[in-house]
Motif scaffolding. Structure first.
Motif, PDB file in Angstrom:
ATOM      1  N   SER A   1      21.867  21.458  18.221  1.00 39.43           N
ATOM      2  CA  SER A   1      20.821  21.645  17.222  1.00 39.43           C
ATOM      3  C   SER A   1      21.133  22.884  16.381  1.00 39.43           C
ATOM      4  N   THR A   2      20.484  22.988  15.238  1.00 42.25           N
ATOM      5  CA  THR A   2      20.675  24.173  14.390  1.00 42.25           C
ATOM      6  C   THR A   2      20.298  25.438  15.153  1.00 42.25           C
ATOM      7  N   THR A   3      19.210  25.372  15.902  1.00 33.79           N
ATOM      8  CA  THR A   3      18.776  26.535  16.679  1.00 33.79           C
ATOM      9  C   THR A   3      19.825  26.941  17.696  1.00 33.79           C
ATOM     10  N   LEU A   4      20.359  25.967  18.440  1.00 32.26           N
ATOM     11  CA  LEU A   4      21.362  26.281  19.448  1.00 32.26           C
ATOM     12  C   LEU A   4      22.640  26.791  18.801  1.00 32.26           C
ATOM     13  N   HIS A   5      23.073  26.159  17.717  1.00 33.46           N
ATOM     14  CA  HIS A   5      24.274  26.615  17.018  1.00 33.46           C
ATOM     15  C   HIS A   5      24.125  28.074  16.588  1.00 33.46           C
ATOM     16  N   ASN A   6      22.971  28.412  16.060  1.00 32.06           N
ATOM     17  CA  ASN A   6      22.752  29.788  15.594  1.00 32.06           C
ATOM     18  C   ASN A   6      22.737  30.772  16.756  1.00 32.06           C
ATOM     19  N   LEU A   7      22.176  30.367  17.885  1.00 36.94           N
ATOM     20  CA  LEU A   7      22.182  31.235  19.059  1.00 36.94           C
ATOM     21  C   LEU A   7      23.610  31.476  19.552  1.00 36.94           C
ATOM     22  N   LEU A   8      24.378  30.407  19.649  1.00 36.14           N
ATOM     23  CA  LEU A   8      25.748  30.534  20.140  1.00 36.14           C
ATOM     24  C   LEU A   8      26.616  31.356  19.197  1.00 36.14           C
ATOM     25  N   ASN A   9      26.322  31.305  17.928  1.00 36.33           N
ATOM     26  CA  ASN A   9      27.136  32.020  16.940  1.00 36.33           C
ATOM     27  C   ASN A   9      26.557  33.375  16.550  1.00 36.33           C
ATOM     28  N   ASP A  10      25.491  33.783  17.208  1.00 28.81           N
ATOM     29  CA  ASP A  10      24.949  35.127  17.027  1.00 28.81           C
ATOM     30  C   ASP A  10      25.738  36.069  17.933  1.00 28.81           C
ATOM     31  N   PRO A  11      26.455  37.054  17.388  1.00 35.25           N
ATOM     32  CA  PRO A  11      27.277  37.948  18.220  1.00 35.25           C
ATOM     33  C   PRO A  11      26.492  38.646  19.315  1.00 35.25           C
ATOM     34  N   ALA A  12      25.192  38.839  19.108  1.00 39.77           N
ATOM     35  CA  ALA A  12      24.365  39.537  20.094  1.00 39.77           C
ATOM     36  C   ALA A  12      23.820  38.599  21.170  1.00 39.77           C
ATOM     37  N   VAL A  13      24.005  37.292  20.996  1.00 43.27           N
ATOM     38  CA  VAL A  13      23.463  36.312  21.940  1.00 43.27           C
ATOM     39  C   VAL A  13      24.567  35.456  22.544  1.00 43.27           C
ATOM     40  N   GLY A  14      25.357  34.837  21.675  1.00 45.81           N
ATOM     41  CA  GLY A  14      26.412  33.948  22.153  1.00 45.81           C
ATOM     42  C   GLY A  14      27.696  34.675  22.472  1.00 45.81           C
ATOM     43  N   GLY A  15      28.038  35.657  21.667  1.00 49.03           N
ATOM     44  CA  GLY A  15      29.291  36.372  21.878  1.00 49.03           C
ATOM     45  C   GLY A  15      30.472  35.427  21.890  1.00 49.03           C
ATOM     46  N   GLY A  16      31.281  35.509  22.934  1.00 47.92           N
ATOM     47  CA  GLY A  16      32.465  34.660  23.034  1.00 47.92           C
ATOM     48  C   GLY A  16      32.164  33.192  23.228  1.00 47.92           C
ATOM     49  N   ARG A  17      30.918  32.858  23.490  1.00 49.39           N
ATOM     50  CA  ARG A  17      30.556  31.457  23.719  1.00 49.39           C
ATOM     51  C   ARG A  17      30.358  30.671  22.425  1.00 49.39           C
ATOM     52  N   LYS A  18      30.628  31.308  21.302  1.00 50.37           N
ATOM     53  CA  LYS A  18      30.506  30.625  20.020  1.00 50.37           C
ATOM     54  C   LYS A  18      31.421  29.415  19.918  1.00 50.37           C
ATOM     55  N   LEU A  19      32.456  29.370  20.742  1.00 50.24           N
ATOM     56  CA  LEU A  19      33.371  28.224  20.697  1.00 50.24           C
ATOM     57  C   LEU A  19      32.702  26.936  21.183  1.00 50.24           C
ATOM     58  N   LEU A  20      31.511  27.054  21.788  1.00 45.69           N
ATOM     59  CA  LEU A  20      30.803  25.860  22.232  1.00 45.69           C
ATOM     60  C   LEU A  20      30.166  25.092  21.079  1.00 45.69           C
ATOM     61  N   SER A  21      30.008  25.731  19.917  1.00 40.48           N
ATOM     62  CA  SER A  21      29.470  25.037  18.745  1.00 40.48           C
ATOM     63  C   SER A  21      30.175  25.549  17.507  1.00 40.48           C
ATOM     64  N   VAL A  22      30.970  24.687  16.907  1.00 45.42           N
ATOM     65  CA  VAL A  22      31.747  25.061  15.733  1.00 45.42           C
ATOM     66  C   VAL A  22      31.375  24.155  14.561  1.00 45.42           C
ATOM     67  N   VAL A  23      31.747  24.566  13.363  1.00 39.46           N
ATOM     68  CA  VAL A  23      31.450  23.789  12.162  1.00 39.46           C
ATOM     69  C   VAL A  23      32.730  23.113  11.692  1.00 39.46           C
ATOM     70  N   ASN A  24      32.671  21.788  11.441  1.00 41.48           N
ATOM     71  CA  ASN A  24      33.857  21.087  10.967  1.00 41.48           C
ATOM     72  C   ASN A  24      33.924  21.118   9.440  1.00 41.48           C
ATOM     73  N   THR A  25      34.903  20.428   8.897  1.00 39.90           N
ATOM     74  CA  THR A  25      35.113  20.458   7.445  1.00 39.90           C
ATOM     75  C   THR A  25      33.976  19.790   6.681  1.00 39.90           C
ATOM     76  N   SER A  26      33.180  19.001   7.379  1.00 40.08           N
ATOM     77  CA  SER A  26      32.034  18.348   6.739  1.00 40.08           C
ATOM     78  C   SER A  26      30.746  19.140   6.952  1.00 40.08           C
ATOM     79  N   ASN A  27      30.893  20.373   7.433  1.00 43.73           N
ATOM     80  CA  ASN A  27      29.761  21.266   7.677  1.00 43.73           C
ATOM     81  C   ASN A  27      28.814  20.709   8.738  1.00 43.73           C
ATOM     82  N   GLN A  28      29.400  20.056   9.735  1.00 42.92           N
ATOM     83  CA  GLN A  28      28.625  19.511  10.846  1.00 42.92           C
ATOM     84  C   GLN A  28      28.874  20.352  12.097  1.00 42.92           C
ATOM     85  N   TYR A  29      27.895  20.412  12.966  1.00 41.26           N
ATOM     86  CA  TYR A  29      28.035  21.169  14.207  1.00 41.26           C
ATOM     87  C   TYR A  29      28.707  20.291  15.267  1.00 41.26           C
TER      88      TYR A  29
END
Length: 434
Positions: free
Chosen positions: A282-310
């Motif tokens: 979800s957008t909420t989960l993606h933002n949490l994982l990609n927040d350096p203060a929350v997800g940190g290194g776990r940002k790799l669990l949700s990435v954006v593709n070339t079509s801007n999809q999570y």
């Protein structure tokens, strides 16, 4: 009614997938005792079949799909009526996947029941006592895990501790209470403990795998002192460590028990996230994982593709393992147990929480009170186990589903018993509100 039951069960058994690499330990009205388990090789083959039941059936892509969507942090890419029934917590008892999950777990349990009953009587000299004990212990562990999941999914369910030898064996068996089912899980784990080796093989059960599952069981039962002690046994072993930077990979110290796959037997969860994918963070989960203060290194669990999809990153390839028990989860189990036990150990709880946070390059928690620490642990589980089927079960077991999901009807915290099972067996009673 009995005729209907026999027809349904016969159809189910005939529909089971076969695999030439493994011996399917089926009821003896289909396969004779002499053809199932009679020597060391067939005993070990039957055990592999039970593991394959876990990997390809119990922890199928469908199971993950349903539980992840129920937790509301993962959404369907192509919302169907079935998806809507899941996310609206309005399941019907005739939805096919409910029958699938029911059958999968009981088929795996039946395989273990054959092993537990027959392996002790095998006279093959090649089946030394150490090997025999290990095979039986692993079967007990697999059965415990299957019943644990059935209890989480359906609440009160039937308990079968002997093989289904004729179809009528299941007729008339009533449901046991959820508490009785969890007690059976504990009994199986206790029986397995003296039989299992301490040798760590991450895709097979051993004593430390057992300790981790027993810690999780005690957490669900709110036996916090016991959960802490079981977690201690795991985390005292140097084979189980957090890896920095964050990385999920097969066979590492981050993994306690994983289900393995190959190019010929692929991870059924892979297609949920890749190719013609079914799920997206979800957008909420993606933002949490990609927040350096929350997800940190776990940002790799949700990435954006070339079509801007999570895109979820839990299974990078189709042979990626499925993680059932992880070291990070055990740290968080111990943290929660320490915070919630009769005499709370808030310092210890915070230390465990910070182990997981610091591994992911996140600052130590600022939580200080018991309530703040418990909420911080819940939020850490949300991120650490983001694409693993935990969030729904966590919110249900902690009583947080009303506040987080807006779901106040406790009858919806478990799934309906499949309609075909109710029709076939008059002794079964449907769960309330279904």
């Amino acid at each position: 009614m009995k005729k209907i039951f026999i027809i349904i069960m016969a159809t189910t058994l005939l529909a089971l997938p076969s695999c030439k690499k493994y011996l399917d330990v089926e009821p003896v009205d289909l396969v004779s005792d002499g053809e199932t388990i009679f020597d060391k090789t067939s005993a070990e083959t039957a055990l592999r079949g039970a593991y394959r039941g876990l990997a390809s059936l119990n922890y199928s892509g469908g199971f993950q799909n349903t539980i992840l969507q129920s937790g509301a942090d993962v959404v369907s890419v192509n919302t169907s009526l079935t998806d809507l029934s899941v996310t609206n917590y309005n399941l019907r008892s005739d939805i096919p996947f409910l029958q699938t999950y029911w059958n999968n777990n009981y088929n795996t349990i039946n395989r273990t029941n054959h092993i537990i009953e027959k392996v002790p009587a095998v006279t093959d000299l090649k089946l030394a006592d150490g090997i025999r004990n290990q095979v039986i212990g692993e079967a007990y562990f697999i059965r415990a895990l299957s019943y644990f999941d059935l209890a989480r999914l359906y609440g009160n369910v039937q308990i079968f501790l002997t093989p289904t030898k004729v179809v009528a064996d299941k007729l008339g068996v009533k449901k046991s209470t959820k508490e009785q089912v969890l007690a059976q899980v504990l009994d199986d784990l206790n029986k397995a403990e003296p039989l299992l080796s301490t040798t760590v093989i991450r895709n097979r059960a051993n004593k430390f795998t057992l300790y981790a599952l027993r810690a999780r069981l005690y957490l669900y039962q709110q036996k916090y002192e016991e959960a802490e002690k079981e977690a201690d046994k795991v985390l005292a072993n140097s084979n189980f460590k957090l890896i920095k930077p964050f990385n999920l990979a097969a066979g590492t110290t981050e993994s306690i028990f994983e289900l393995t796959y190959s190019i010929n037997d692929q991870n059924p969860g892979f297609t949920l996230w890749r190719g013609n994918r079914q799920l997206s963070p979800s957008t909420t989960l993606h933002n949490l994982l990609n927040d350096p203060a929350v997800g940190g290194g776990r940002k790799l669990l949700s990435v954006v593709n070339t079509s801007n999809q999570y895109i979820g990153g839990i299974f990078p390839v189709n042979t990626s393992p499925n993680y059932v028990l992880r070291t990070a989860e055990v740290y968080l189990i111990r943290a929660e147990a320490r915070a919630k036990k009769t005499t709370p150990d808030l310092e210890g709880a915070t230390a465990d929480l910070n182990e997981v946070r610091l591994r992911s390059d996140i600052a130590k928690t600022t939580a200080t009170t018991k309530e703040q620490i418990i909420l911080a642990i819940e939020n850490e589980r949300r991120v650490e186990l983001a694409l693993e089927p935990h969030r729904w079960f966590d919110l249900v077991r902690t009583g947080r589903a009303p506040a987080v999901l807006g779901l106040s009807n406790a009858n919806k915290y478990i799934f309906p018993i499949p309609a075909a099972e109710i029709l076939a067996n008059p002794a079964l009673v449907q769960n309330p509100d279904y």
